[in-house]
Write an enzyme that holds these catalytic residues in place. Structure first.
Site, PDB file in Angstrom:
ATOM      1  N   HIS A   8       0.464  -1.071  -0.001  1.00 21.70           N
ATOM      2  CA  HIS A   8      -0.063   0.091   0.000  1.00 21.70           C
ATOM      3  C   HIS A   8       0.921   1.287   0.148  1.00 21.70           C
ATOM      4  O   HIS A   8       2.112   1.131   0.377  1.00 21.70           O
ATOM      5  CB  HIS A   8      -0.931   0.006   1.292  1.00 21.70           C
ATOM      6  CG  HIS A   8      -0.473   0.183   2.468  1.00 21.70           C
ATOM      7  ND1 HIS A   8      -0.056  -1.110   3.230  1.00 21.70           N
ATOM      8  CD2 HIS A   8      -0.018   1.177   3.290  1.00 21.70           C
ATOM      9  CE1 HIS A   8       0.260  -0.718   4.452  1.00 21.70           C
ATOM     10  NE2 HIS A   8       0.431   0.624   4.485  1.00 21.70           N
ATOM     11  N   GLU A 136       7.568   1.500   5.191  1.00 21.19           N
ATOM     12  CA  GLU A 136       7.150   0.668   6.099  1.00 21.19           C
ATOM     13  C   GLU A 136       7.392  -0.787   5.372  1.00 21.19           C
ATOM     14  O   GLU A 136       7.138  -1.190   4.176  1.00 21.19           O
ATOM     15  CB  GLU A 136       5.426   0.834   6.292  1.00 21.19           C
ATOM     16  CG  GLU A 136       4.914  -0.278   6.964  1.00 21.19           C
ATOM     17  CD  GLU A 136       3.395  -0.136   7.090  1.00 21.19           C
ATOM     18  OE1 GLU A 136       2.598  -0.963   7.884  1.00 21.19           O
ATOM     19  OE2 GLU A 136       2.887   0.826   6.546  1.00 21.19           O
TER      20      GLU A 136
END
Length: 146
Positions: A8, A136
């Site tokens: 994402h 991330e």
């Protein structure tokens, strides 16, 4: 260490409700999850799924809004009041091995490994070590059709 797929792109927003309306009404998104709170991370979150030709979920847009006045997103929104791209998230098969590998490469890890919005372990890499991008790293979710 083998880098997995782009899971994402995190987008900070002052209003998840307004961002949902934008992705639904302007961008034509048809699958947007209900927003939910992650108080331990200081954010409210929802996901906009992007389709692929095979019907499986493509890369998601993670909408993140501050949970309260202590949210780490507040600093980002102070500099970017309209919101914007906050981070990118890549999957790995083994989060502990990935953390060890990045540490061995001299990359700075921001905080402990913790459970993220997908319910799997995550950690963040300092943007100054990742070509200016807050990155991330998350363990590949199981059973999501990915």
């Amino acid at each position: 260490m083998k880098l997995g797929r782009l899971n994402h792109i995190g987008v900070a927003t002052p209003s998840i409700a307004d961002s949902i309306a934008h992705y639904r009404d302007v961008m034509g998104a048809t699958h947007i999850t209900e927003p939910f709170d992650l108080p331990e991370q200081g954010v409210k979150v929802c996901f906009v799924d992007t389709p692929t030709e095979s019907g499986m979920n493509g890369t998601q847009i993670e909408l993140i809004e501050p949970y309260d006045e202590n949210s780490p997103i507040n600093g980002f929104l102070a500099k970017n009041p309209a919101g914007g791209q906050h981070h990118v998230c890549f999957e790995v098969e083994d989060i502990a091995a990935a953390r060890e590998w990045f540490e061995g490469q001299g990359k700075r890890i921001l905080g402990p490994t913790r459970i993220g919005a997908h319910g799997t372990p995550i950690f963040f890499l300092h943007p100054k070590d990742m070509q200016g991008i807050l990155t991330e790293i998350m363990e590949t979710p199981q059973g999501e059709g990915h």
